[in-house]
Scaffold this motif. Structure first.
Motif, PDB file in Angstrom:
ATOM      1  N   UNK A 171      -1.126  -2.287  10.014  1.00 54.64           N
ATOM      2  CA  UNK A 171       0.303  -2.218   9.765  1.00 54.64           C
ATOM      3  C   UNK A 171       1.000  -1.703  11.009  1.00 54.64           C
ATOM      4  N   UNK A 172       2.268  -1.978  11.113  1.00 60.36           N
ATOM      5  CA  UNK A 172       3.029  -1.492  12.244  1.00 60.36           C
ATOM      6  C   UNK A 172       4.506  -1.738  12.024  1.00 60.36           C
ATOM      7  N   UNK A 173       5.324  -1.691  13.079  1.00 56.48           N
ATOM      8  CA  UNK A 173       6.758  -1.923  12.934  1.00 56.48           C
ATOM      9  C   UNK A 173       7.042  -3.252  12.242  1.00 56.48           C
TER      10      UNK A 173
ATOM     11  N   UNK B 265      -2.244   8.284  -4.359  1.00 52.81           N
ATOM     12  CA  UNK B 265      -2.318   8.104  -2.911  1.00 52.81           C
ATOM     13  C   UNK B 265      -3.756   8.250  -2.437  1.00 52.81           C
ATOM     14  N   UNK B 266      -4.226   7.236  -1.718  1.00 54.84           N
ATOM     15  CA  UNK B 266      -5.617   7.236  -1.254  1.00 54.84           C
ATOM     16  C   UNK B 266      -5.771   7.649   0.194  1.00 54.84           C
ATOM     17  N   UNK B 267      -4.683   7.744   0.936  1.00 55.10           N
ATOM     18  CA  UNK B 267      -4.763   8.099   2.352  1.00 55.10           C
ATOM     19  C   UNK B 267      -3.415   8.655   2.798  1.00 55.10           C
TER      20      UNK B 267
ATOM     21  N   UNK C 143      -1.223   5.238  10.056  1.00 50.83           N
ATOM     22  CA  UNK C 143      -1.480   3.806  10.197  1.00 50.83           C
ATOM     23  C   UNK C 143      -2.969   3.523  10.375  1.00 50.83           C
ATOM     24  N   UNK C 144      -3.655   4.368  11.131  1.00 52.31           N
ATOM     25  CA  UNK C 144      -5.092   4.179  11.311  1.00 52.31           C
ATOM     26  C   UNK C 144      -5.835   4.384   9.995  1.00 52.31           C
ATOM     27  N   UNK C 145      -5.435   5.371   9.226  1.00 50.78           N
ATOM     28  CA  UNK C 145      -6.083   5.611   7.934  1.00 50.78           C
ATOM     29  C   UNK C 145      -5.765   4.506   6.937  1.00 50.78           C
ATOM     30  N   UNK C 146      -4.558   3.962   7.030  1.00 50.25           N
ATOM     31  CA  UNK C 146      -4.221   2.813   6.178  1.00 50.25           C
ATOM     32  C   UNK C 146      -5.133   1.632   6.512  1.00 50.25           C
ATOM     33  N   UNK C 147      -5.382   1.418   7.802  1.00 50.67           N
ATOM     34  CA  UNK C 147      -6.284   0.335   8.208  1.00 50.67           C
ATOM     35  C   UNK C 147      -7.699   0.565   7.677  1.00 50.67           C
ATOM     36  N   UNK C 148      -8.193   1.790   7.803  1.00 49.09           N
ATOM     37  CA  UNK C 148      -9.541   2.088   7.308  1.00 49.09           C
ATOM     38  C   UNK C 148      -9.651   1.862   5.807  1.00 49.09           C
TER      39      UNK C 148
ATOM     40  N   UNK D 217       0.835  -1.198   0.000  1.00 46.22           N
ATOM     41  CA  UNK D 217       0.000   0.000   0.000  1.00 46.22           C
ATOM     42  C   UNK D 217       0.869   1.246   0.000  1.00 46.22           C
ATOM     43  N   UNK D 218       0.374   2.298  -0.654  1.00 47.15           N
ATOM     44  CA  UNK D 218       1.054   3.585  -0.730  1.00 47.15           C
ATOM     45  C   UNK D 218       0.275   4.621   0.067  1.00 47.15           C
TER      46      UNK D 218
END
Length: 241
Positions: free
Chosen positions: A178-180, A147-149, A167-172, A122-123
């Protein structure tokens, strides 16, 4: 996933968050000019703008730093923000119209975005720009729709607080947490590196801004490259951890 570019499996990045100015785009100074004009309109002064390097700072941080240097209190600064950002967006649009032919992606950007997406990663964006600034600069060079978020300077003036928002927006957007170990930040300043480190994320420095490869390595980047121009080398870097 981002592989090492040679088809081998291994540790991979699944989310890549990009800075904008100096990393994705050379913006021909449109942001600095627009902030200066907007600050004069709203506050009557741009402060010591010629003496302040903007590299890695968020837009609100830039404005507060300049105005505090002029002796403004927070009580005098904060009420102007409701007027400042629309004024900035309008001035930015004018500056982009005037300087569009001088604006360009940094070397290799379209190719590396294609390669990352082809690997299924994801970007996203992680930038000090407010949304209007990010959209204006990236649209001018044909990159905004890639880029979507993301997380932006208008989300928090402290860049180091932006990764959890991204990271929260990537999840949504993707449904994946995602994380470390799964996320890389790509940026051109020590501030990008500090930001990534504060959230335990990996960071790739690119010397397409004011800082050299050695500067970025000394600042603690996991990897540092001259640019994004060598797609295979960048993909190899993103496959390391």
């Amino acid at each position: 996933m981002v592989s090492n570019g040679a088809g081998a499996s291994g540790r991979t990045a699944e989310l890549v968050l990009f800075d904008i100015d100096g990393t994705l785009v050379h913006a021909a100074g449109v942001g600095r000019a627009a902030i200066e004009d907007a600050m004069i309109e709203v506050y009557g002064t741009p402060g010591p703008i010629d003496d302040l390097p903007f590299d890695g700072m968020t837009d609100p941080q830039i404005v507060r730093t300049l105005l505090r240097a002029e002796g403004f209190s927070e009580a005098e600064i904060a009420p102007g923000f409701d007027r400042l950002w629309p004024a900035y967006a309008a001035r930015l649009a004018d500056e982009i119209d005037e300087r569009r032919e001088r604006m360009r992606p940094t070397p290799g950007v379209p190719e590396i975005l294609d390669a990352i997406e082809a690997e299924g990663a994801a970007l996203g964006l992680l930038t000090g720009n407010i949304v209007a600034g990010a959209e204006g600069k990236l649209s001018a060079v044909g990159l905004w729709r890639r880029f979507s978020f993301g997380a932006f300077g208008c989300d928090d003036a402290d860049r180091n607080r932006l990764p959890p928002i991204a990271l929260e927006r990537a999840f949504r957007h993707t449904g994946t947490r995602y994380g470390p170990g799964r996320t890389w930040i790509i940026g051109d300043t020590p501030h990008d590196i500090e930001c990534a480190r504060g959230s335990g994320l990996s960071v790739l420095g690119v010397a397409t801004g004011r800082f050299s490869v050695d500067d970025l390595r000394r600042a603690g980047a996991d990897e540092a490259l001259p640019s994004l121009g060598d797609t295979r080398r960048v993909m190899s870097a993103l496959a390391s951890a």
